[in-house]
Design a protein around this motif. Structure first.
Motif, PDB file in Angstrom:
ATOM      1  N   GLY A   4       0.822  -1.200   0.000  1.00  0.00           N
ATOM      2  CA  GLY A   4       0.000   0.000   0.000  1.00  0.00           C
ATOM      3  C   GLY A   4       0.857   1.251   0.000  1.00  0.00           C
ATOM      4  N   LEU A   5       0.329   2.301  -0.606  1.00  0.00           N
ATOM      5  CA  LEU A   5       1.004   3.598  -0.649  1.00  0.00           C
ATOM      6  C   LEU A   5       0.067   4.657  -0.098  1.00  0.00           C
ATOM      7  CD1 LEU A   5       3.431   5.364  -1.513  1.00  0.00           C
ATOM      8  CD2 LEU A   5       2.290   5.623  -3.733  1.00  0.00           C
ATOM      9  N   VAL A   6       0.553   5.419   0.857  1.00  0.00           N
ATOM     10  CA  VAL A   6      -0.201   6.514   1.448  1.00  0.00           C
ATOM     11  C   VAL A   6       0.512   7.811   1.071  1.00  0.00           C
ATOM     12  CG1 VAL A   6      -1.089   7.517   3.591  1.00  0.00           C
ATOM     13  CG2 VAL A   6      -0.870   5.018   3.380  1.00  0.00           C
ATOM     14  N   VAL A   7      -0.200   8.696   0.368  1.00  0.00           N
ATOM     15  CA  VAL A   7       0.366   9.974  -0.075  1.00  0.00           C
ATOM     16  C   VAL A   7      -0.471  11.087   0.547  1.00  0.00           C
ATOM     17  CG1 VAL A   7       0.945  11.429  -2.051  1.00  0.00           C
ATOM     18  CG2 VAL A   7       1.114   8.941  -2.254  1.00  0.00           C
ATOM     19  N   TYR A   8       0.204  12.067   1.134  1.00  0.00           N
ATOM     20  CA  TYR A   8      -0.500  13.130   1.845  1.00  0.00           C
ATOM     21  C   TYR A   8       0.160  14.481   1.586  1.00  0.00           C
ATOM     22  CZ  TYR A   8       3.456  13.486   4.919  1.00  0.00           C
ATOM     23  OH  TYR A   8       4.734  13.705   5.385  1.00  0.00           O
ATOM     24  N   THR A   9      -0.591  15.528   1.880  1.00  0.00           N
ATOM     25  CA  THR A   9      -0.047  16.868   2.020  1.00  0.00           C
ATOM     26  C   THR A   9      -0.609  17.424   3.320  1.00  0.00           C
ATOM     27  OG1 THR A   9       0.324  19.017   0.958  1.00  0.00           O
ATOM     28  CG2 THR A   9      -1.855  18.043   0.700  1.00  0.00           C
ATOM     29  N   THR A  10       0.106  18.338   3.919  1.00  0.00           N
ATOM     30  CA  THR A  10      -0.316  18.843   5.223  1.00  0.00           C
ATOM     31  C   THR A  10       0.173  20.275   5.401  1.00  0.00           C
ATOM     32  OG1 THR A  10      -0.398  18.281   7.590  1.00  0.00           O
ATOM     33  CG2 THR A  10       1.729  18.009   6.473  1.00  0.00           C
ATOM     34  N   ARG A  11      -0.440  20.970   6.309  1.00  0.00           N
ATOM     35  CA  ARG A  11       0.001  22.318   6.650  1.00  0.00           C
ATOM     36  C   ARG A  11       0.441  22.359   8.109  1.00  0.00           C
ATOM     37  NH1 ARG A  11      -1.736  27.684   7.997  1.00  0.00           N
ATOM     38  NH2 ARG A  11      -3.574  26.835   8.995  1.00  0.00           N
ATOM     39  N   THR A  12      -0.282  21.663   8.974  1.00  0.00           N
ATOM     40  CA  THR A  12       0.025  21.696  10.407  1.00  0.00           C
ATOM     41  C   THR A  12       0.411  20.329  10.960  1.00  0.00           C
ATOM     42  OG1 THR A  12      -2.271  21.312  11.044  1.00  0.00           O
ATOM     43  CG2 THR A  12      -1.583  23.624  10.761  1.00  0.00           C
ATOM     44  N   LYS A  13       0.641  19.379  10.089  1.00  0.00           N
ATOM     45  CA  LYS A  13       1.060  18.017  10.431  1.00  0.00           C
ATOM     46  C   LYS A  13      -0.075  17.109  10.895  1.00  0.00           C
ATOM     47  CE  LYS A  13       5.881  18.862  10.839  1.00  0.00           C
ATOM     48  NZ  LYS A  13       6.505  18.320   9.682  1.00  0.00           N
ATOM     49  N   TYR A  50       1.941  -0.794  -6.499  1.00  0.00           N
ATOM     50  CA  TYR A  50       1.170  -0.896  -5.261  1.00  0.00           C
ATOM     51  C   TYR A  50      -0.205  -1.476  -5.550  1.00  0.00           C
ATOM     52  CZ  TYR A  50       4.877   2.044  -3.453  1.00  0.00           C
ATOM     53  OH  TYR A  50       6.095   2.528  -3.091  1.00  0.00           O
ATOM     54  N   ASP A  51      -0.773  -2.110  -4.531  1.00  0.00           N
ATOM     55  CA  ASP A  51      -2.100  -2.713  -4.649  1.00  0.00           C
ATOM     56  C   ASP A  51      -3.197  -1.802  -4.104  1.00  0.00           C
ATOM     57  OD1 ASP A  51      -1.174  -5.463  -5.527  1.00  0.00           O
ATOM     58  OD2 ASP A  51      -0.064  -5.209  -3.648  1.00  0.00           O
ATOM     59  N   ALA A  52      -2.834  -0.915  -3.197  1.00  0.00           N
ATOM     60  CA  ALA A  52      -3.803  -0.016  -2.568  1.00  0.00           C
ATOM     61  C   ALA A  52      -3.176   1.369  -2.389  1.00  0.00           C
ATOM     62  CB  ALA A  52      -4.249  -0.566  -1.223  1.00  0.00           C
ATOM     63  N   TYR A  53      -4.020   2.377  -2.513  1.00  0.00           N
ATOM     64  CA  TYR A  53      -3.559   3.766  -2.438  1.00  0.00           C
ATOM     65  C   TYR A  53      -4.501   4.561  -1.548  1.00  0.00           C
ATOM     66  CZ  TYR A  53      -0.966   2.473  -6.622  1.00  0.00           C
ATOM     67  OH  TYR A  53      -0.124   1.856  -7.507  1.00  0.00           O
ATOM     68  N   LYS A  83      -7.530  -0.556  -8.840  1.00  0.00           N
ATOM     69  CA  LYS A  83      -6.749  -0.644  -7.601  1.00  0.00           C
ATOM     70  C   LYS A  83      -7.616  -0.217  -6.425  1.00  0.00           C
ATOM     71  CE  LYS A  83      -2.752  -1.494  -9.685  1.00  0.00           C
ATOM     72  NZ  LYS A  83      -1.811  -2.525  -9.385  1.00  0.00           N
ATOM     73  N   ILE A  84      -7.269  -0.673  -5.236  1.00  0.00           N
ATOM     74  CA  ILE A  84      -7.981  -0.302  -4.018  1.00  0.00           C
ATOM     75  C   ILE A  84      -7.626   1.145  -3.677  1.00  0.00           C
ATOM     76  CG2 ILE A  84      -8.333  -0.848  -1.565  1.00  0.00           C
ATOM     77  CD1 ILE A  84      -9.168  -3.055  -3.652  1.00  0.00           C
TER      78      ILE A  84
END
Length: 144
Positions: A4-13, A50-53, A83-84
């Motif tokens: 699995g791959l987790v992709v994020y963006t954040t401003r305050t964590k 990856y199988d899931a995102y 893909k999931i």
């Protein structure tokens, strides 16, 4: 082993914390999981294998952060159909971003999505840790 791959963006964590908890839940579900900030994804090949995102962004003033919008255009070039998928994000008074990401993944990318997006005000409030981990577990279970 599924990946699995987790992709994020954040401003305050806050969304970064949620991303790491979703990945932890994937691992609890028997899946390898990698977490990346959108800034670390340079091209659609970075999404291969990856199988899931799970993609996540916070909502600020009713909007998704621009970095996630740009990333979604890049991800559209990757072959993610079937893909999931899952979407998540932190929010203050409104929480449109996770739903918009979810809808993009489902309707544009044609991904096999988990039941709904995950929206948390803060990972540490009101059972947020367990909710984020369970979301990752659900993704791992759906991936088989």
């Amino acid at each position: 082993m599924k990946k699995g791959l987790v992709v994020y963006t954040t401003r305050t964590k806050d969304t970064e914390k949620i991303a790491n908890l979703v990945a932890e839940g994937m691992r609890f579900g028997g899946m390898e999981a990698k977490v990346l900030n959108v800034k670390d994804v340079k091209n659609e090949q970075d999404l291969d294998g990856y199988d899931a995102y799970a993609f996540g962004a916070p909502t600020y003033h009713g909007e998704m952060l621009q970095a996630m919008k740009t990333f979604l255009f890049l991800a559209e070039k990757a072959d993610l159909a079937g893909k999931i998928g899952g979407a998540f994000g932190a929010f203050g008074w409104s929480g449109e971003s996770p739903d918009r990401i979810f809808d993009t993944m489902k309707n544009i990318f044609k991904m096999d999505m988990v039941s709904q997006s995950l929206r948390l005000k803060n990972a540490g409030l009101g059972g947020g840790v367990a909710m984020a981990q369970d979301y990752g577990r659900d993704m791992a279970k759906k991936a088989g």
